[in-house]
Scaffold this motif. Sequence first.
Motif, PDB file in Angstrom:
ATOM      1  N   ARG A 195      79.009  13.365  79.188  1.00 39.26           N
ATOM      2  CA  ARG A 195      77.917  13.245  80.157  1.00 39.26           C
ATOM      3  C   ARG A 195      77.439  14.626  80.607  1.00 39.26           C
ATOM      4  NH1 ARG A 195      73.780  10.221  81.844  1.00 39.26           N
ATOM      5  NH2 ARG A 195      74.960   8.715  80.619  1.00 39.26           N
ATOM      6  N   GLN A 196      78.363  15.546  80.804  1.00 39.97           N
ATOM      7  CA  GLN A 196      77.973  16.893  81.204  1.00 39.97           C
ATOM      8  C   GLN A 196      77.213  17.605  80.078  1.00 39.97           C
ATOM      9  OE1 GLN A 196      81.592  18.778  82.558  1.00 39.97           O
ATOM     10  NE2 GLN A 196      81.377  17.911  84.609  1.00 39.97           N
ATOM     11  N   PHE A 197      77.614  17.344  78.832  1.00 42.56           N
ATOM     12  CA  PHE A 197      76.882  17.921  77.706  1.00 42.56           C
ATOM     13  C   PHE A 197      75.445  17.419  77.696  1.00 42.56           C
ATOM     14  CE2 PHE A 197      75.414  17.164  73.299  1.00 42.56           C
ATOM     15  CZ  PHE A 197      75.177  18.484  72.940  1.00 42.56           C
ATOM     16  N   LEU A 198      75.247  16.123  77.953  1.00 44.12           N
ATOM     17  CA  LEU A 198      73.886  15.590  78.005  1.00 44.12           C
ATOM     18  C   LEU A 198      73.052  16.367  79.020  1.00 44.12           C
ATOM     19  CD1 LEU A 198      72.696  11.925  78.097  1.00 44.12           C
ATOM     20  CD2 LEU A 198      71.950  13.493  79.869  1.00 44.12           C
ATOM     21  N   ILE A 199      73.597  16.589  80.193  1.00 39.72           N
ATOM     22  CA  ILE A 199      72.851  17.295  81.238  1.00 39.72           C
ATOM     23  C   ILE A 199      72.499  18.711  80.787  1.00 39.72           C
ATOM     24  CG2 ILE A 199      72.981  18.191  83.589  1.00 39.72           C
ATOM     25  CD1 ILE A 199      74.895  15.795  84.182  1.00 39.72           C
ATOM     26  N   ARG A 200      73.470  19.408  80.207  1.00 38.28           N
ATOM     27  CA  ARG A 200      73.215  20.800  79.789  1.00 38.28           C
ATOM     28  C   ARG A 200      72.247  20.856  78.614  1.00 38.28           C
ATOM     29  NH1 ARG A 200      78.867  20.892  80.170  1.00 38.28           N
ATOM     30  NH2 ARG A 200      79.117  21.373  77.956  1.00 38.28           N
ATOM     31  N   ALA A 201      72.404  19.928  77.663  1.00 36.68           N
ATOM     32  CA  ALA A 201      71.526  19.946  76.490  1.00 36.68           C
ATOM     33  C   ALA A 201      70.091  19.623  76.869  1.00 36.68           C
ATOM     34  CB  ALA A 201      72.042  18.955  75.443  1.00 36.68           C
ATOM     35  N   VAL A 202      69.889  18.582  77.692  1.00 37.89           N
ATOM     36  CA  VAL A 202      68.537  18.231  78.102  1.00 37.89           C
ATOM     37  C   VAL A 202      67.932  19.349  78.940  1.00 37.89           C
ATOM     38  CG1 VAL A 202      67.143  16.603  79.457  1.00 37.89           C
ATOM     39  CG2 VAL A 202      68.949  15.752  77.958  1.00 37.89           C
ATOM     40  N   SER A 203      68.731  19.957  79.786  1.00 36.85           N
ATOM     41  CA  SER A 203      68.233  21.074  80.601  1.00 36.85           C
ATOM     42  C   SER A 203      67.777  22.223  79.719  1.00 36.85           C
ATOM     43  CB  SER A 203      69.327  21.553  81.561  1.00 36.85           C
ATOM     44  OG  SER A 203      69.680  20.548  82.487  1.00 36.85           O
ATOM     45  N   CYS A 204      68.554  22.524  78.681  1.00 35.58           N
ATOM     46  CA  CYS A 204      68.176  23.578  77.735  1.00 35.58           C
ATOM     47  C   CYS A 204      66.899  23.210  77.001  1.00 35.58           C
ATOM     48  CB  CYS A 204      69.313  23.810  76.742  1.00 35.58           C
ATOM     49  SG  CYS A 204      68.887  24.837  75.312  1.00 35.58           S
ATOM     50  N   LEU A 205      66.820  21.988  76.504  1.00 36.59           N
ATOM     51  CA  LEU A 205      65.677  21.580  75.693  1.00 36.59           C
ATOM     52  C   LEU A 205      64.395  21.506  76.524  1.00 36.59           C
ATOM     53  CD1 LEU A 205      67.542  18.899  73.593  1.00 36.59           C
ATOM     54  CD2 LEU A 205      66.494  20.979  72.684  1.00 36.59           C
ATOM     55  N   ALA A 206      64.482  20.963  77.727  1.00 37.85           N
ATOM     56  CA  ALA A 206      63.299  20.843  78.573  1.00 37.85           C
ATOM     57  C   ALA A 206      62.919  22.184  79.187  1.00 37.85           C
ATOM     58  CB  ALA A 206      63.531  19.813  79.672  1.00 37.85           C
ATOM     59  N   GLY A 207      63.932  23.002  79.490  1.00 40.92           N
ATOM     60  CA  GLY A 207      63.669  24.263  80.159  1.00 40.92           C
ATOM     61  C   GLY A 207      63.454  25.417  79.205  1.00 40.92           C
ATOM     62  N   GLU A 208      64.509  25.861  78.576  1.00 47.36           N
ATOM     63  CA  GLU A 208      64.438  27.036  77.696  1.00 47.36           C
ATOM     64  C   GLU A 208      63.542  26.805  76.491  1.00 47.36           C
ATOM     65  OE1 GLU A 208      67.538  29.205  74.630  1.00 47.36           O
ATOM     66  OE2 GLU A 208      68.295  28.581  76.598  1.00 47.36           O
ATOM     67  N   VAL A 209      63.671  25.647  75.860  1.00 49.81           N
ATOM     68  CA  VAL A 209      62.945  25.383  74.618  1.00 49.81           C
ATOM     69  C   VAL A 209      61.530  24.865  74.881  1.00 49.81           C
ATOM     70  CG1 VAL A 209      62.962  24.024  72.481  1.00 49.81           C
ATOM     71  CG2 VAL A 209      65.112  24.954  73.385  1.00 49.81           C
ATOM     72  N   GLY A 210      61.342  24.101  75.962  1.00 51.67           N
ATOM     73  CA  GLY A 210      60.023  23.587  76.288  1.00 51.67           C
ATOM     74  C   GLY A 210      59.690  22.236  75.680  1.00 51.67           C
ATOM     75  N   ILE A 211      60.730  21.475  75.275  1.00 52.74           N
ATOM     76  CA  ILE A 211      60.498  20.135  74.740  1.00 52.74           C
ATOM     77  C   ILE A 211      60.026  19.204  75.859  1.00 52.74           C
ATOM     78  CG2 ILE A 211      61.637  18.109  73.738  1.00 52.74           C
ATOM     79  CD1 ILE A 211      61.237  20.252  71.703  1.00 52.74           C
ATOM     80  N   ARG A 212      59.075  18.349  75.526  1.00 54.67           N
ATOM     81  CA  ARG A 212      58.545  17.401  76.513  1.00 54.67           C
ATOM     82  C   ARG A 212      58.685  15.951  76.066  1.00 54.67           C
ATOM     83  NH1 ARG A 212      59.369  21.157  78.826  1.00 54.67           N
ATOM     84  NH2 ARG A 212      58.002  22.506  80.069  1.00 54.67           N
ATOM     85  N   GLN A 213      59.354  15.723  74.923  1.00 51.43           N
ATOM     86  CA  GLN A 213      59.535  14.362  74.421  1.00 51.43           C
ATOM     87  C   GLN A 213      60.990  14.174  73.984  1.00 51.43           C
ATOM     88  OE1 GLN A 213      55.578  12.822  72.509  1.00 51.43           O
ATOM     89  NE2 GLN A 213      56.286  14.545  71.280  1.00 51.43           N
ATOM     90  N   PHE A 214      61.589  13.066  74.414  1.00 54.93           N
ATOM     91  CA  PHE A 214      62.999  12.804  74.144  1.00 54.93           C
ATOM     92  C   PHE A 214      63.162  11.382  73.627  1.00 54.93           C
ATOM     93  CE2 PHE A 214      62.871  16.220  77.133  1.00 54.93           C
ATOM     94  CZ  PHE A 214      63.941  17.039  76.815  1.00 54.93           C
ATOM     95  N   LEU A 215      63.960  11.244  72.565  1.00 58.71           N
ATOM     96  CA  LEU A 215      64.322   9.944  71.996  1.00 58.71           C
ATOM     97  C   LEU A 215      65.840   9.831  72.092  1.00 58.71           C
ATOM     98  CD1 LEU A 215      63.656   7.344  70.466  1.00 58.71           C
ATOM     99  CD2 LEU A 215      63.628   8.672  68.341  1.00 58.71           C
ATOM    100  N   ASP A 216      66.317   9.044  73.050  1.00 52.61           N
ATOM    101  CA  ASP A 216      67.739   8.935  73.372  1.00 52.61           C
ATOM    102  C   ASP A 216      68.284   7.661  72.733  1.00 52.61           C
ATOM    103  OD1 ASP A 216      70.237   8.563  74.553  1.00 52.61           O
ATOM    104  OD2 ASP A 216      69.619   9.465  76.439  1.00 52.61           O
TER     105      ASP A 216
END
Length: 271
Positions: free
Chosen positions: A61-82
Amino acid sequence: MSDDHTDARAAWARVNTAIPHSARLWDFLLGGKDNFAADREAATKMMALFPDYAEVARLQRQFLIRAVSCLAGEVGIRQFLDIGTGLPTANNTHEVAQRIAPDSRVVYVDNDPIVLVHARALLTSTEQGATTYLDADFRQPDVILQGAAEILDFTRPVAVMMLGIAGQVTDEEDPKGLIDAILDPLPSGSYLAFTDGTNVHPPLVEALRIYNQNANNTYQLRSPEQFASFFDGLDLIDPGLVPTAEWRPEPDRWDKPISATVSLAGVARKP
């Protein structure tokens, strides 16, 4: 009038509370209440063999939070398929992504009827963004992609989240092929965030053997080499493929040590 109640009744009709189910067992390990006696009994037996099993759930669960934070923040992704959403809990994908980027669009996918019953909890969204839920199986990539395309724009990068889902299909069902079928239609600059368990820790292997004897959806542990093959053709971002706890950990984390290779995690970019 909404069909929510009809859908919920149909979903409950598919639930067998006498047999443990991975989503409900995971919910129990994370301290949730959407589980039954069979799930709790299975989890208790597993933790007797592998006491750190609840810790593995928390680290995922903590990995999900860190990965999504990285992708939405650092990388700039705006679309997620979970894919393989699991039961709603704190800090779901859309909540993490939309805190950073309110215009994020998120599609959740799961085939567990209990998750379907609670899907409305996943459908909250900012006005700028969007969320939806698909009742579909990882083994149905065409169904997933068709449904996701109603919310996501496949001409723009998408982050695919697959946390603990590949273990729910056998080698004969070709998990790598299923992953590729999801990623192939997505454009360059899309990402895969992935974590799952490995077969190198004997207590965990034995715990899963006991679970699989009575579960309606068995779980497959794989070697680190098999795990790494899921990223073939993709470019892993730093820190690469590492134990789940070691993927960009918080500086002040308080994780107790567990076997380093019980679970691995990585985030990779489609070139």
